[in-house]
Design a protein around this motif. Structure first.
Motif, PDB file in Angstrom:
ATOM      1  N   GLY A 140       0.790  -1.212   0.000  1.00 13.98           N
ATOM      2  CA  GLY A 140       0.000   0.000   0.000  1.00 13.98           C
ATOM      3  C   GLY A 140       0.826   1.266   0.000  1.00 13.98           C
ATOM      4  N   SER A 141       2.158   1.153  -0.184  1.00 14.32           N
ATOM      5  CA  SER A 141       3.018   2.342  -0.191  1.00 14.32           C
ATOM      6  C   SER A 141       3.203   2.899  -1.604  1.00 14.32           C
ATOM      7  N   ALA A 142       2.633   2.229  -2.591  1.00  8.32           N
ATOM      8  CA  ALA A 142       2.562   2.752  -3.954  1.00  8.32           C
ATOM      9  C   ALA A 142       1.125   2.594  -4.412  1.00  8.32           C
ATOM     10  N   THR A 143       0.584   3.605  -5.061  1.00  9.23           N
ATOM     11  CA  THR A 143      -0.805   3.559  -5.486  1.00  9.23           C
ATOM     12  C   THR A 143      -0.963   2.749  -6.765  1.00  9.23           C
ATOM     13  N   VAL A 144      -2.213   2.390  -7.052  1.00  2.38           N
ATOM     14  CA  VAL A 144      -2.495   1.701  -8.304  1.00  2.38           C
ATOM     15  C   VAL A 144      -2.084   2.583  -9.483  1.00  2.38           C
ATOM     16  N   ALA A 145      -2.346   3.869  -9.371  1.00  2.00           N
ATOM     17  CA  ALA A 145      -1.989   4.797 -10.446  1.00  2.00           C
ATOM     18  C   ALA A 145      -0.482   4.827 -10.665  1.00  2.00           C
ATOM     19  N   GLN A 146       0.288   4.852  -9.573  1.00  2.00           N
ATOM     20  CA  GLN A 146       1.745   4.865  -9.701  1.00  2.00           C
ATOM     21  C   GLN A 146       2.248   3.578 -10.347  1.00  2.00           C
ATOM     22  N   GLU A 147       1.670   2.441  -9.953  1.00  4.25           N
ATOM     23  CA  GLU A 147       2.093   1.161 -10.518  1.00  4.25           C
ATOM     24  C   GLU A 147       1.772   1.097 -12.006  1.00  4.25           C
ATOM     25  N   HIS A 148       0.572   1.532 -12.385  1.00  7.22           N
ATOM     26  CA  HIS A 148       0.191   1.496 -13.797  1.00  7.22           C
ATOM     27  C   HIS A 148       1.027   2.464 -14.629  1.00  7.22           C
ATOM     28  N   PHE A 149       1.241   3.671 -14.106  1.00  8.29           N
ATOM     29  CA  PHE A 149       2.014   4.669 -14.831  1.00  8.29           C
ATOM     30  C   PHE A 149       3.434   4.171 -15.072  1.00  8.29           C
ATOM     31  N   ALA A 150       4.074   3.670 -14.012  1.00  8.17           N
ATOM     32  CA  ALA A 150       5.458   3.203 -14.129  1.00  8.17           C
ATOM     33  C   ALA A 150       5.566   2.011 -15.073  1.00  8.17           C
TER      34      ALA A 150
END
Length: 284
Positions: A140-150
């Motif tokens: 939970g220290s990275a958001t779904v948006a951050q994971e998808h973007f990266a």
């Protein structure tokens, strides 16, 4: 590396980030490049040429003169960066991607690929970064948006590097993820490493029906099929169909979702290690 497929100067320029004009100057002035001629008279450059260009650009970036850099690069003297420097690239990349800074992330990747080979970039920076990103997402220290973007930015960059991987002169391999497996980044990395060792890559990507895979195998007649899985469930669901496929062609399976007993059960062969190590093991 010298056995890998050869490319024209425009593709070499794209891969290394060095203009075609400068590449020609380095070839004429320092003998940095050692092209062969195609039947049509075009100069064709090898992975060894690309490696020498990368070594030269890394040396120049460290402050070495062009003439000295060329002399060291053509002598095949190893040029490496310290592990700490590799870590710095990873830290910069993570920071840029976490703040959705596409331009900054591409700048980091540009500098990384001008300093080390694609294989080193994958092994020492991208694979550890993506593994850590997955762990951060689970915590939970990275958001779904951050994971998808990266993931999407890295995937797009890698596919740019992969352009032309179907033109290798070596044996062909079909690469796919089974139905229900949406994560193909590891497979893309593997395909790049495989192509750079001379293989011809036929990439089907994520969530591919086994019937589609089988049809492609009949058309391509490859040396093998490579299946990648991030989770065990898609592989288990496709095992019976893959057993039929494995009677006619070698089926290799890799990724964090691999179940060794399941792979052995349907007649597959296990691929171990990171994508670069797995590609190297298949082409020794």
């Amino acid at each position: 590396m010298e056995t890998a497929a050869r490319v024209r100067i425009g593709e070499l320029s794209r891969r290394t980030g060095v203009s075609a004009e400068l590449l020609r100057a380095w070839e004429q002035r320092y003998g940095l490049l050692r092209p062969e001629r195609s039947a049509g008279g075009f100069r064709l450059y090898s992975a060894g040429d690309e490696s020498r260009v990368r070594r030269m650009t890394a040396l120049i970036a460290s402050g070495v003169s062009a003439s000295e850099a060329a002399a060291r690069a053509t002598s095949d003297e190893p040029v490496t960066i310290e592990g700490a420097a590799t870590d710095e690239f990873a830290v910069e990349l993570r920071a840029a991607l976490d703040r959705f800074d596409a331009e900054g992330a591409h700048d980091v990747l540009d500098r990384l690929l001008a300093t080390v080979s694609v294989e080193v970039a994958i092994t020492e920076v991208l694979v550890p970064f993506l593994h850590e990103l997955g762990q951060r997402w689970e915590r939970g220290s990275a958001t779904v948006a951050q994971e998808h973007f990266a993931s999407n930015l890295v995937r797009g960059r890698l596919l740019g590097i992969a352009r032309g991987w179907a033109s290798g002169s070596g044996p062909a391999f079909v690469l796919a993820c089974p139905p229900g497996e949406e994560h193909d980044l590891g497979l893309v990395m593997f395909g790049i490493a495989l192509a750079r060792r001379g293989a011809r890559v036929v990439f089907l990507g994520a969530d591919t029906p086994v019937a589609t895979i089988a049809e492609t195998l009949r058309e391509v007649a490859p040396a093998g099929l490579v299946i990648a899985v991030a989770r065990p469930e898609p592989l288990a669901a496709a095992a019976a169909e893959l057993e039929s496929v494995a009677r006619d062609v070698a089926v290799y399976v890799g990724g964090p979702g691999v179940d060794e007993r399941l792979v052995e059960g349907f007649g597959g062969r296990l691929l171990e290690g990171d994508p670069v190590a797995a590609a190297r093991a298949m082409t020794v």
